[in-house]
Design a protein around this motif. Structure first.
Motif, mmCIF file in Angstrom:
data_model
loop_
_atom_site.group_PDB
_atom_site.id
_atom_site.type_symbol
_atom_site.label_atom_id
_atom_site.label_comp_id
_atom_site.label_asym_id
_atom_site.label_seq_id
_atom_site.Cartn_x
_atom_site.Cartn_y
_atom_site.Cartn_z
ATOM 1 N N LYS A 132 0.959 -1.178 0.060
ATOM 2 C CA LYS A 132 0.038 -0.018 0.081
ATOM 3 C C LYS A 132 1.027 1.067 0.011
ATOM 4 C CE LYS A 132 -4.144 -2.026 1.312
ATOM 5 N NZ LYS A 132 -5.217 -1.842 -0.012
ATOM 6 N N LEU A 137 -3.313 3.448 1.018
ATOM 7 C CA LEU A 137 -3.887 3.523 -0.315
ATOM 8 C C LEU A 137 -3.322 2.670 -1.279
ATOM 9 C CD1 LEU A 137 -4.055 7.648 -0.699
ATOM 10 C CD2 LEU A 137 -5.717 6.062 -0.109
ATOM 11 N N GLN A 300 2.694 8.665 -0.960
ATOM 12 C CA GLN A 300 1.581 8.311 -1.904
ATOM 13 C C GLN A 300 1.666 9.241 -3.033
ATOM 14 O OE1 GLN A 300 1.608 9.704 0.996
ATOM 15 N NE2 GLN A 300 -0.259 10.816 1.688
ATOM 16 N N THR A 303 -1.078 9.899 -5.851
ATOM 17 C CA THR A 303 -2.318 9.813 -5.716
ATOM 18 C C THR A 303 -3.209 11.152 -6.236
ATOM 19 O OG1 THR A 303 -2.123 10.757 -3.307
ATOM 20 C CG2 THR A 303 -2.327 8.201 -3.936
ATOM 21 N N SER A 373 -12.369 7.346 -8.380
ATOM 22 C CA SER A 373 -13.158 6.329 -7.828
ATOM 23 C C SER A 373 -14.757 6.392 -8.396
ATOM 24 C CB SER A 373 -13.416 6.959 -6.447
ATOM 25 O OG SER A 373 -14.006 8.188 -6.207
#
Ligand code: MOS
Length: 671
Positions: A132, A137, A300, A303, A373
């Motif tokens: 992750k 995430l 991240q 992201t 998403s």
């Protein structure tokens, strides 16, 4: 309303961790490894112990007893293995800080060194996908046909951007005082979150949490480096336990570079495809970054690309490399900040390639739902920020032609970039009581210089329908109701939710109200929640020397309801100033031969100072968002740094016609 602790701070009454006086304090100093990889052969403390005033030398020759050893950065003096240069190999305790520091040099440590590897490279065979990326995430995402989208595009960008290692340099370096009494520990530490620090300290020291108290009433900046307990606080606790004295420790500015974390360097390949009108057909964002050999920290970085633009095909990946260097950690807008530098630079390159204004390119690729998403946004006002910024900055007068505006010896250019940061919150508890003719609100929150205490006072007063003078907010002590940390731009949203709830309960019940927001936070789903912004920069570049000035910086943000105008403006322009440092100055240089960071202080690690900041301003647009929290606020601590470096880099291109893809943009890259 002034900051509630302003008077205490300017008069010196506000106590920082190092300033507490408790009994017969002894002083600890860290001894650090001088090799980057290998083993300790022997440690000879004899000469140090013979110095007058030296009380003890702790080392792995007699490993102190610890509870959990899960976090290898906190498992102090447990092993003879060396994972990086600067790792803590011993702790000296003495009657004064000067003696401790002098004795540190008298501790003889012999090593068996092994070859080390400290250089991040995109072709390294050791690259691997972490399970992750922070904060939990997915490492990789892929939607649609990226290869097809790029192949069919009328315009493409394929560029690699790099950001260097960067170090947090808060005004107050890390410091702690550890005091043991009745088998329990009190830690005065410079911390972004006393509740979490208490939990971790208890675990590491093998104590039940109720035997540990962490106090951190005033903090001189943290930016993430004080978001989790650092080894110095564990060292102070162990030294105090071993000597039976209260022990203070001050991490020197030089030591901070190995002991308190850093922002990973990144290598980011961005591929964008667009049709002839500029509509995106594909985005691929592939990140290479590093961690240490002892702890996995996976930033991240890609992201924000999952959030920003409408595209039928989108891929993001992260690859990590374990190097013989300290473990990276949190630094203001970890992920979003370096990630958006690359994405927003690439968007500017796409605008140039397609012959489209960079603002219009972003507006035309505005998504209806969150691209990765598919969730609806609770609110999204990026376009409003871009438009308002364009109006204030005078964007319509801009000639897109690069490298043609000469004012004396200066080439002049302007640039724009988008900004984004997630709007999250975490569970917290608070109490509100009617006392002494006023109200007291208690919550283990942290004010790291942001004005959190003041913001919470306003929130409580508003909920109680009273004046701010009648409200006192107590924070910075783990004995108060448990709260989340000052991090991830979540402080005000998380604590404010609990404070509102506690105040409402008090109004209902009479004298006392208490609240726990665990269930409220668990119910937060169904929306993508992010703050957005637009950053505008003007730069001037000396045609001969490459000297670079930023005469104007403007940030326009949409971050929900703003609780306090002057605190918010300070946060925004503080972030933007740090972004200017990232664009132009901040770089920790890794020395391949010694496996070390070369620059170790503010003389060699440059941050933006007042003289670098000329006309800087931050404004915001009114945003009503009913899906966030009782205040309707989004976080503002980190979004200010996101996008600044890209806006400046894009302005440098506009000024000079030179695209610098490796930060920082120092004069040598422009001559
Ligand atoms: Mo910030 S890096 O989340 O303290």
């Amino acid at each position: 309303m002034n900051r509630v602790e302003a008077y205490d701070k300017v008069t010196g009454r506000a106590k920082y961790a190092y300033e507490y006086g408790v009994g017969e304090v002894a002083y600890a100093h860290l001894v650090q490894s001088t090799i980057a990889r290998g083993r300790i052969r022997s440690i000879d403390p004899g000469q140090a112990l013979a110095m007058p005033g030296v009380i003890a030398v702790l080392s792995s020759d007699d490993p102190p007893e610890l509870g959990s050893l899960d976090d290898a950065e906190l498992a102090l003096l447990q092993s003879r293995a060396i994972a990086y240069r600067g790792q803590i190999v011993a702790v000296v305790v003495a009657e004064t800080p000067e003696i401790a520091r002098a004795a540190e040099r008298a501790v003889r440590v012999e090593y068996d060194a092994e070859p080390h590897d400290v250089l991040l490279r995109p072709d390294h065979p050791g690259l691997y996908p972490p399970e992750k990326v922070n904060p939990g995430l997915p490492t990789d995402t892929e939607r649609g046909d990226v290869a097809g989208g790029l192949a069919d595009a009328a315009v493409t960008v394929d560029a690699t951007y790099t950001t260097p290692t960067q170090h947090n340099n808060p005004m107050e370096p890390h410091a702690a005082l550890a005091v043991w009494a009745d088998g329990g520990l009190t830690l005065y530490d410079s911390s972004q979150g006393v509740s979490a620090e208490r939990a971790t300290a208890a675990k590491v020291l093998g104590l039940p949490p109720e035997r540990v108290r962490v106090i951190s009433r005033h903090v001189g900046g943290g930016f993430g480096s004080k978001g989790t307990i650092r080894p110095h606080a564990v060292a102070a606790a162990l030294a105090a336990r071993a000597t039976g004295r209260p022990v203070k420790i001050a991490v020197t500015r030089q030591q901070m570079f190995e002991v308190t974390g850093y922002r990973t360097p990144t290598i980011q390949r961005l591929r964008l495809g667009a049709d002839a009108d500029g509509r995106l057909t594909a985005i691929a964002h592939d990140v290479v970054e590093q961690t240490s050999t002892i702890v996995e920290f996976a930033e991240q970085t890609a992201t924000p690309t999952r959030v920003m633009y409408a595209t039928p095909a989108l891929r993001t990946t992260h690859r990590l490399l374990r190097l013989d260097l300290p473990t990276p950690s949190w630094m203001r807008a970890p992920g979003e900040c370096p990630g958006m530098y690359a994405l927003e630079s690439a968007m500017d390159e796409l605008a140039v390639a397609a012959g489209i204004d960079p603002i219009e390119l972003r507006v035309m690729n505005e998504p209806l739902t969150e691209p990765e998403s598919g969730l609806p946004f609770s609110s999204r006002n990026l376009v409003a920020c871009l438009r308002e910024g364009a109006r204030r900055f005078g964007w319509e007068r801009r000639d897109p032609e690069p490298g043609i505006r000469l004012d004396g010896r200066w080439l002049v250019g302007t640039g724009v970039a988008s900004s984004t940061y997630p709007a999250r919150r975490m569970a917290s508890r608070a109490t509100a009581t009617a006392e002494d003719g006023g109200f007291i609100v208690r919550i283990a929150a942290a004010d790291i210089g942001t004005g959190a205490r003041t913001a919470l006072t306003r929130i409580a007063a508003q909920t109680l329908g009273t004046s701010t003078e009648r409200v006192r907010v107590e924070i910075g002590d783990s004995a108060l109701p448990q709260a989340s940390l000052a991090g991830g731009s979540m402080g005000t949203a998380s604590w404010g939710s609990a404070v509102v709830k506690a105040c409402e309960a008090m109004l209902k019940n009479g004298a006392v109200g208490s609240a726990d927001t665990t269930e409220d936070v668990e119910a937060d789903s169904g929306f993508a929640r992010h703050a957005f912004g637009a950053q505008f920069a003007e730069v001037r570049v000396d045609i001969d020397t490459g000297e670079l000035r930023v005469p104007r910086l403007l940030g326009v943000f949409a971050a929900g309801r703003i609780i306090d105008d002057s605190l918010a403006r300070s946060q925004f322009i503080g972030g933007m100033t740090m972004g200017m440092g990232m664009a132009l100055m901040e770089e920790t240089v890794v020395d391949e031969e010694f496996g070390d960071f070369l620059n170790h202080d503010l003389a060699q690690y440059h941050v933006a100072a007042c003289a670098d900041v000329l006309d800087i301003d931050a404004v915001w647009i009114e945003e009503e968002d009913p899906y966030l929290n009782p205040m309707g606020s989004k976080g503002i601590g980190e979004i200010g740094i996101v996008g600044t470096a890209a806006a400046i880099a894009n302005a440098v291109y506009h000024a000079t016609g030179r695209r610098i893809r490796d930060l920082p943009i120092t004069p040598d890259k422009l001559v």
